[in-house]
Motif scaffolding. Structure first.
Motif, short mmCIF file in Angstrom:
data_model
loop_
_atom_site.label_atom_id
_atom_site.label_comp_id
_atom_site.label_asym_id
_atom_site.label_seq_id
_atom_site.Cartn_x
_atom_site.Cartn_y
_atom_site.Cartn_z
N LEU A 192 5.56 -1.34 7.32
CA LEU A 192 4.52 -0.41 6.86
C LEU A 192 5.14 0.83 6.24
O LEU A 192 4.68 1.33 5.19
N LEU A 199 4.83 2.20 2.37
CA LEU A 199 4.22 3.52 2.13
C LEU A 199 5.22 4.53 1.59
O LEU A 199 4.87 5.70 1.37
N ASP A 242 7.86 5.72 3.13
CA ASP A 242 8.38 6.61 4.16
C ASP A 242 9.74 6.12 4.66
O ASP A 242 10.09 4.93 4.52
N TYR A 287 4.62 4.59 14.99
CA TYR A 287 4.32 4.74 13.57
C TYR A 287 3.25 3.73 13.14
O TYR A 287 2.28 4.08 12.47
N VAL A 297 -0.55 4.31 11.56
CA VAL A 297 -0.98 3.77 10.26
C VAL A 297 -2.24 2.92 10.43
O VAL A 297 -3.15 2.96 9.59
N ARG A 302 -5.47 4.68 10.02
CA ARG A 302 -5.79 5.27 8.73
C ARG A 302 -6.72 4.37 7.92
O ARG A 302 -6.74 3.15 8.09
N ALA A 349 -2.62 3.05 2.93
CA ALA A 349 -2.44 2.45 4.25
C ALA A 349 -3.13 1.09 4.32
O ALA A 349 -2.57 0.13 4.86
#
Length: 392
Positions: free
Chosen positions: A266, A270, A272, A281, A285, A288, A293
């Motif tokens: 994920l 995204l 990140d 984490y 997500v 969201r 997401a």
């Protein structure tokens, strides 16, 4: 300690039925003596005799069953208050949980302890302290320590645990010189055992269990027993090459399925950085609703559904059970998951595909599975004979 009832000559050949009765009590807590007789094909007198013997050995006790109208009253079989116990432990990324477990599988004295340090020797020392304290409290009633670990286990050795950042680790310091038996198993495998015994897969002859936390693990259960492979390291489904072959997994392989599903996947989608705590984490997500997401979640759900189809084609299970993040992941993108699952099945399976059920035991699965493994051990004929040995 005073001698327990029994002599060598009277014990010979008498423990098989006793072991079967104790196994039933563990699998069906609160079972009646009449139900035990039916399940094992015993006469009323034989059931009375064997349960009386187990009472004398301080293995079981009996209380009157709730009245159901007319008919001869029967008894509910329960663990004896002075009977054998096991200590079940679930070693996770940030914490470890423990519980003292009685013969009926009930978890007592549950404790969650955060790691003071992530170094293997520090964590094992902390676990050993818990073992020593429990042994001091219960004496020789404590028979086994059963450890569930988020890693690959072979012959009571941890071969690797990427979520903990550990390589090969000897787990024997957990029991040290206490004389207790140590049983260790993969947490996902043991979660599957719990589901097959008393959870969503109870009664299934062949069950596939999968759990997503940091990575994905699971097991194939055949008549209540995990298919663990030649060395006990089977069930590492997250390391099947269902993913991007350009990605190298911490396990050393390329293209692992793990890397397409969990919090690391994920975060990558995204944009990140890889999170220090992929589980937390991913949980964030999944809460969201923004488009980015939702798109990332849909890709993970698609990979999950597609991979499950492949395992169903390979294993032909009666049922599939899901635990951990697999449950909200599927629920967050049901259409993507279902499409990937059904399109990945062989054509002849699509009319009646194996149902995919949410796990019953949720976060308790590994602990309950570890308990089940230990209870299997202490309800064997040799273990009952050892418990019955006169001691001083």
């Amino acid at each position: 300690m005073t001698a327990r009832v029994g002599t060598t000559s009277s014990r010979r050949g008498r423990w098989q039925t006793a072991a079967e009765v104790l196994s039933l009590v563990g699998r069906q807590p609160g079972i009646t003596r009449a139900a035990v007789a039916r399940e094992l094909g015993l006469s009323t007198s034989s059931a009375t005799e064997v349960t009386a013997r187990l009472r004398e050995l301080q293995l079981l006790t009996e209380t009157p069953a709730p009245s159901r109208g007319r008919g001869r009253p029967t008894s509910v079989l329960l663990p004896h208050p002075e009977g054998p116990l096991v200590l079940a432990v679930n070693l996770r990324q940030g914490t470890w949980r423990s519980a003292v477990v009685s013969l009926d599988g009930t978890l007592h004295e549950q404790v969650t302890t955060p790691h003071r340090s992530r170094r293997p020797e520090a964590v094992l020392a902390s676990l050993h302290e818990r073992v020593e304290a429990t042994a001091a409290q219960y004496g020789d009633r404590l028979r086994v320590v059963s450890l569930a670990v988020a890693g690959t286990i072979r012959d009571n050795r941890l071969m690797q645990a990427s979520t903990l950042g550990w390589g090969e680790v000897d787990l024997s310091p957990v029991v040290g010189d206490t004389g207790l038996t140590l049983l260790a198993g993969n947490d996902a495998t043991l979660s599957g055992v719990a589901e097959s015994r008393t959870g969503a897969a109870a009664g299934a002859g062949t069950a596939l269990h999968l759990i997503v936390e940091v990575g994905l693990g699971g097991t194939l259960i055949l008549d209540g027993i995990p298919a663990s492979g030649a060395t006990g390291a089977g069930g590492e489904y997250g390391h099947m090459p269902f993913g991007d072959r350009s990605l190298r997994c911490p396990c050393g392989a390329s293209g692992c399925w793990d890397l397409e599903i969990d919090g690391r996947a994920l975060a990558r989608r995204l944009g990140d950085a890889e999170p220090d705590d992929p589980l937390s984490y991913a949980e964030a997500v999944l809460q969201r609703t923004d488009p980015a997401a939702s798109a990332a979640i849909e890709l993970s759900a698609t990979s999950l559904g597609s991979g499950i189809a492949g395992l169903v084609n390979a294993h032909d299970p009666d049922v599939v059970t899901l635990g951990g993040l697999a449950v909200p992941l599927r629920q967050s993108a049901p259409a993507a998951f279902d499409t990937a699952y059904r399109s990945g099945l062989m054509r002849f399976r699509r009319a009646t595909p194996p149902p995919i059920l949410n796990s019953t035991h949720s976060t308790d699965g590994a602990l309950r599975g570890a308990a089940a493994l230990a209870l299997d051990h202490i309800t064997t004929e040799p273990a009952i004979a050892a418990w019955a040995e006169p001691t001083t």
